[in-house]
Motif scaffolding. Structure first.
Motif, PDB file in Angstrom:
ATOM      1  N   VAL A 101      52.169  38.498  45.011  1.00 19.74           N
ATOM      2  CA  VAL A 101      52.989  39.846  45.235  1.00 19.74           C
ATOM      3  C   VAL A 101      54.172  39.913  44.521  1.00 19.74           C
ATOM      4  N   ASP A 102      54.998  38.720  44.483  1.00 19.70           N
ATOM      5  CA  ASP A 102      56.216  38.894  43.631  1.00 19.70           C
ATOM      6  C   ASP A 102      56.165  39.344  42.178  1.00 19.70           C
ATOM      7  N   GLN A 103      55.116  38.635  41.595  1.00 20.69           N
ATOM      8  CA  GLN A 103      54.695  38.717  40.366  1.00 20.69           C
ATOM      9  C   GLN A 103      54.143  40.247  40.138  1.00 20.69           C
ATOM     10  N   TYR A 104      53.520  40.825  40.999  1.00 20.83           N
ATOM     11  CA  TYR A 104      52.944  42.169  40.938  1.00 20.83           C
ATOM     12  C   TYR A 104      54.110  43.237  40.927  1.00 20.83           C
ATOM     13  N   LEU A 105      55.041  42.841  41.909  1.00 24.35           N
ATOM     14  CA  LEU A 105      56.375  43.854  41.985  1.00 24.35           C
ATOM     15  C   LEU A 105      57.230  43.809  40.913  1.00 24.35           C
ATOM     16  N   ARG A 106      57.093  42.383  40.150  1.00 26.81           N
ATOM     17  CA  ARG A 106      57.950  42.556  38.776  1.00 26.81           C
ATOM     18  C   ARG A 106      57.377  42.932  37.642  1.00 26.81           C
ATOM     19  N   ASP A 107      55.949  42.975  37.611  1.00 27.82           N
ATOM     20  CA  ASP A 107      55.198  43.205  36.128  1.00 27.82           C
ATOM     21  C   ASP A 107      54.487  44.563  36.336  1.00 27.82           C
ATOM     22  N   ALA A 108      54.175  45.009  37.329  1.00 28.25           N
ATOM     23  CA  ALA A 108      53.093  45.977  37.318  1.00 28.25           C
ATOM     24  C   ALA A 108      53.939  47.428  36.881  1.00 28.25           C
ATOM     25  N   ARG A 109      53.469  48.214  36.377  1.00 27.40           N
ATOM     26  CA  ARG A 109      53.848  49.555  36.043  1.00 27.40           C
ATOM     27  C   ARG A 109      54.362  50.265  37.439  1.00 27.40           C
ATOM     28  N   PRO A 110      55.215  51.045  37.319  1.00 27.17           N
ATOM     29  CA  PRO A 110      55.761  51.964  38.409  1.00 27.17           C
ATOM     30  C   PRO A 110      54.490  52.880  38.820  1.00 27.17           C
ATOM     31  N   GLY A 111      54.299  52.759  40.146  1.00 21.25           N
ATOM     32  CA  GLY A 111      52.842  53.160  40.772  1.00 21.25           C
ATOM     33  C   GLY A 111      51.454  52.805  40.567  1.00 21.25           C
ATOM     34  N   GLN A 112      51.613  51.649  39.877  1.00 21.55           N
ATOM     35  CA  GLN A 112      50.052  51.063  39.473  1.00 21.55           C
ATOM     36  C   GLN A 112      49.797  50.093  40.546  1.00 21.55           C
ATOM     37  N   ARG A 113      48.450  50.572  41.448  1.00 23.53           N
ATOM     38  CA  ARG A 113      47.872  49.953  42.209  1.00 23.53           C
ATOM     39  C   ARG A 113      47.629  48.371  42.181  1.00 23.53           C
ATOM     40  N   PHE A 114      47.913  47.706  43.277  1.00 23.02           N
ATOM     41  CA  PHE A 114      47.720  46.285  43.320  1.00 23.02           C
ATOM     42  C   PHE A 114      46.183  45.942  42.338  1.00 23.02           C
ATOM     43  N   ALA A 115      45.065  46.435  43.080  1.00 24.86           N
ATOM     44  CA  ALA A 115      43.813  46.115  42.673  1.00 24.86           C
ATOM     45  C   ALA A 115      43.794  46.451  41.084  1.00 24.86           C
ATOM     46  N   ASP A 116      44.380  47.459  40.668  1.00 24.13           N
ATOM     47  CA  ASP A 116      44.219  47.641  39.171  1.00 24.13           C
ATOM     48  C   ASP A 116      45.053  46.732  38.410  1.00 24.13           C
ATOM     49  N   TRP A 117      46.312  46.291  38.699  1.00 28.37           N
ATOM     50  CA  TRP A 117      47.017  45.487  38.188  1.00 28.37           C
ATOM     51  C   TRP A 117      46.339  44.066  38.096  1.00 28.37           C
ATOM     52  N   TRP A 118      45.727  43.659  39.357  1.00 27.79           N
ATOM     53  CA  TRP A 118      44.784  42.566  39.267  1.00 27.79           C
ATOM     54  C   TRP A 118      43.943  42.478  38.501  1.00 27.79           C
ATOM     55  N   GLY A 119      43.239  43.488  38.363  1.00 29.78           N
ATOM     56  CA  GLY A 119      41.924  43.393  37.614  1.00 29.78           C
ATOM     57  C   GLY A 119      42.020  43.442  36.038  1.00 29.78           C
ATOM     58  N   GLN A 120      43.611  44.036  35.661  1.00 30.54           N
ATOM     59  CA  GLN A 120      43.830  44.162  34.359  1.00 30.54           C
ATOM     60  C   GLN A 120      44.245  42.491  33.970  1.00 30.54           C
ATOM     61  N   ARG A 121      44.882  41.694  34.974  1.00 31.97           N
ATOM     62  CA  ARG A 121      45.353  40.521  34.789  1.00 31.97           C
ATOM     63  C   ARG A 121      44.249  39.572  34.504  1.00 31.97           C
ATOM     64  N   ALA A 122      43.326  39.722  35.689  1.00 33.75           N
ATOM     65  CA  ALA A 122      42.155  38.796  35.455  1.00 33.75           C
ATOM     66  C   ALA A 122      41.347  39.038  34.265  1.00 33.75           C
ATOM     67  N   THR A 123      41.123  40.326  33.669  1.00 35.52           N
ATOM     68  CA  THR A 123      40.455  40.509  32.584  1.00 35.52           C
ATOM     69  C   THR A 123      41.009  40.088  31.178  1.00 35.52           C
ATOM     70  N   ALA A 124      42.500  40.041  31.416  1.00 33.44           N
ATOM     71  CA  ALA A 124      43.169  39.487  30.139  1.00 33.44           C
ATOM     72  C   ALA A 124      42.980  37.976  30.268  1.00 33.44           C
ATOM     73  N   GLY A 125      43.193  37.434  31.450  1.00 36.57           N
ATOM     74  CA  GLY A 125      43.053  35.886  31.514  1.00 36.57           C
ATOM     75  C   GLY A 125      41.602  35.404  31.048  1.00 36.57           C
ATOM     76  N   THR A 126      40.645  36.407  31.363  1.00 40.50           N
ATOM     77  CA  THR A 126      39.299  36.203  30.609  1.00 40.50           C
ATOM     78  C   THR A 126      39.130  36.152  29.199  1.00 40.50           C
ATOM     79  N   ALA A 127      39.765  37.050  28.755  1.00 39.40           N
ATOM     80  CA  ALA A 127      39.632  37.284  27.260  1.00 39.40           C
ATOM     81  C   ALA A 127      40.345  36.223  26.392  1.00 39.40           C
ATOM     82  N   SER A 128      41.491  35.653  27.283  1.00 37.76           N
ATOM     83  CA  SER A 128      42.172  34.670  26.339  1.00 37.76           C
ATOM     84  C   SER A 128      41.504  33.299  26.427  1.00 37.76           C
ATOM     85  N   GLN A 129      40.589  33.122  27.151  1.00 37.32           N
ATOM     86  CA  GLN A 129      40.030  31.815  27.403  1.00 37.32           C
ATOM     87  C   GLN A 129      39.053  31.660  26.160  1.00 37.32           C
TER      88      GLN A 129
END
Length: 282
Positions: A254-282
């Protein structure tokens, strides 16, 4: 709606509606009546709308319902919703976790970290809607009555079985009873699929030889679930044996979400983008 009139009996019935939802109730009733080409709200009109509203609120109390309604974006608005099963109160036969200490830990964290106000400050909209809020779910067993699969953050109780093949009679009762098809029978006895197992202890209850033992209850930590236009099931990211272990994971995310997410971006959308980016970088 302009020009809409109410029968005195309908107006009197409206006054029984909780004050914080009364303007919304009036608007919805008038929209329904106006849509039928009429300008007078009768008691029958209100009673029909009231029945639909009671079904919609699904047994939720006034305080819980108030959190789900649109509110002005101002200090003090509650931005977190915690739904926890009450397994102990209901004497639920499926309960694995004692959910109360986990719930208390979550509530203390949200309060002490001022999570609600920190979430509100990053919201650019003038109105706080239900989907803007951070949803948390706590379920005492894999049945998930508190809907952890579609929550932003969730904890789900489970146990892990172990099999003593020396005492196993290979009767197949465990495999037949498993609701998740996580056990298959071989010539040597049961074969357990850890990935498929949700940890509900049904197999241990079904075993007539008592050769299945269970670990102590733990919690799976799930992140990123949501409903809406693009629904997504929450992902299991970790396990915790104690509430403080789970809290360390949730607080960091949650601290990372509050620090890095776009204003108004839902947590689930932020987490989904983060997870997708992590998969793509592997």
């Amino acid at each position: 709606m302009a020009g809409m009139r109410w029968e005195p009996s309908a107006e009197h019935a409206l006054k029984r509606v909780p004050f914080f939802v009364r303007p919304l109730a009036r608007m919805k009733v008038e929209e329904r009546v106006g849509g039928q080409g009429r300008a007078l709200v009768t008691l029958a009109d209100f009673q029909q709308a009231e029945s639909a509203f009671k079904a919609l609120r699904g047994g939720r109390g006034d305080a819980e319902l108030a959190k789900m309604l649109p509110q002005d974006n101002q200090p003090g608005v509650e931005m977190t919703l915690l739904e926890a099963c009450r397994a102990e109160l209901a004497d639920c036969p499926n309960r694995l976790l004692d959910t109360e200490p986990w719930r208390e830990t979550l509530e203390r964290w949200l309060r002490d970290d001022d999570a609600s106000e920190r979430l509100r400050q990053r919201l650019p909209e003038h109105k706080v809607l239900h989907h803007h809020k951070l949803k948390l779910s706590l379920s005492g067993c894999p049945n998930g009555c508190s809907r952890p699969q579609v929550a932003d953050l969730a904890l789900v109780g489970f146990v892990r079985p172990s099999f003593d093949l020396a005492d196993c009679t290979a009767c197949g009762a465990c495999a037949e009873a498993c609701p998740d098809q996580a056990i298959a029978m071989s010539e040597a006895g049961p074969v357990w699929d850890q990935e498929a197992c949700l940890g509900c202890r049904t197999c241990a209850r079904a075993c007539p030889s008592g050769c299945i033992s269970l670990s102590g209850p733990r919690a799976r930590i799930l992140l990123g679930g949501k409903l809406g236009r693009h629904p997504r099931l929450a992902q299991v990211v970790a396990e915790a044996a104690e509430p403080d272990q789970a809290l360390a994971v949730l607080r960091q995310v949650v601290d990372q979400y509050l620090r890095d997410a776009r204003p108004g971006q839902r947590f689930a959308d932020w987490w989904g983008q983060r997870a997708t980016a992590g998969t793509a970088s592997q």
